[in-house]
Design an enzyme around this catalytic site. Structure first.
Site, short mmCIF file in Angstrom:
data_model
loop_
_atom_site.label_atom_id
_atom_site.label_comp_id
_atom_site.label_asym_id
_atom_site.label_seq_id
_atom_site.Cartn_x
_atom_site.Cartn_y
_atom_site.Cartn_z
N ASP A 120 40.99 27.13 54.49
CA ASP A 120 39.58 27.31 54.97
C ASP A 120 39.34 28.44 55.87
O ASP A 120 40.15 28.91 56.76
CB ASP A 120 38.81 25.79 55.67
CG ASP A 120 37.49 25.83 56.04
OD1 ASP A 120 36.72 26.11 55.16
OD2 ASP A 120 37.41 25.43 57.29
N ASP A 167 39.09 22.22 58.58
CA ASP A 167 38.35 21.31 59.92
C ASP A 167 37.34 20.44 59.55
O ASP A 167 37.13 19.53 60.19
CB ASP A 167 37.79 22.51 60.72
CG ASP A 167 36.65 23.30 60.40
OD1 ASP A 167 35.39 23.00 60.85
OD2 ASP A 167 36.62 23.70 59.26
N ASP A 199 35.78 29.30 57.91
CA ASP A 199 34.96 28.94 59.34
C ASP A 199 35.31 27.67 60.06
O ASP A 199 35.56 26.66 59.40
CB ASP A 199 33.55 28.81 59.07
CG ASP A 199 32.83 30.18 58.46
OD1 ASP A 199 32.47 30.97 59.31
OD2 ASP A 199 32.84 30.52 57.47
#
Length: 247
Positions: free
Chosen positions: A23, A199, A25
């Protein structure tokens, strides 16, 4: 600051038989109030290039951003990538994309008018969908949520995807996990141990996908619960872990 996750053990170093899905951001990059304000830390592009080579190409970015944004951020790299949470996918130069809904233009104009009432709120046109951000304007959270819910009336076949201080209007039928499974059926990812690092709630689909193929997830941040097996404290810890893996 410690790189340790408050609930999960630290992950092992990247192994040469992995297929690594990252991932962007909140994982590789620190958050900014506006998506266009994020910064790519010095050395990260070189680290990704080295890992891409060591994994024989089995490294992909998996993001809510579109492919064009990913290429601009990580230039001159042109990595395998999943964009818009699975609505775009590039492997070996081949790109697949969903079409934009005609009604989205009217929804975009209304969303921008609403966001203008809350300085710091942002509306991001993702081409296929919209992202409504309130990181810079916490008071906008409730009205943007209400707007997004009501906009679904004009967008059949769309749904809401919550994220970290953002909610997205996006088409049905795709998520990060499904896109990862598609890549795992193709070279250079096929036959490797898949590992997903992320996240957000949207990354749980990725964690589940790699877990179903003998791999595991690595959660960034303190969010719980999660099906991830390992954890890292924040994006700085992720970057340090990647650097240590190529040392």
């Amino acid at each position: 600051m410690s790189s340790r996750h408050p609930h999960l053990p630290l992950p092992p170093a990247v192994a040469p038989d992995w297929a690594l899905f990252l991932d962007v951001d909140g994982t590789l990059l620190d958050f900014a109030d506006a998506p266009g304000d994020v910064a790519v830390e010095p050395g990260l592009i070189d680290t990704l290039a080295i890992l891409h080579g060591r994994l024989d190409g089995a490294l992909a970015l998996v993001s809510g951003r579109n492919l064009a944004q990913l290429d601009a951020l990580f230039a001159p790299l042109h990595l395998p990538a999943v964009g818009l949470h699975g609505l775009e996918r590039r492997d070996d130069g081949h790109v697949e994309q969903h079409a934009r809904a005609p009604a989205l233009d009217g929804v975009l104009a209304s969303a921008r008018a609403l966001a203008a009432k809350y300085p710091g709120a942002r509306i991001e046109d993702k081409g296929i969908g919209l992202a409504l951000h309130w990181r810079g304007a916490p008071a906008a959270e409730e009205p943007l949520h209400e707007f997004a819910t009501s906009a679904l009336i004009d967008l059949p076949g769309y749904h809401l995807q919550p994220g970290n201080r953002v909610i997205e209007l996006r088409p049905d039928g795709a998520n990060k996990g499904a896109a990862v499974l598609d890549l795992l059926a193709l070279p250079p990812f096929h036959g490797r141990r898949p590992v997903f690092v992320g996240d957000d709630l949207t990354d749980e689909h990725g964690f589940a996908a790699v877990g179903s193929h003998g791999g595991f997830g690595i959660l960034v941040g303190s969010r719980q619960p999660s099906v991830a097996r390992y954890g890292l404290h924040d994006p700085a810890a992720v970057r340090a872990w990647l650097d240590d893996s190529i040392a």
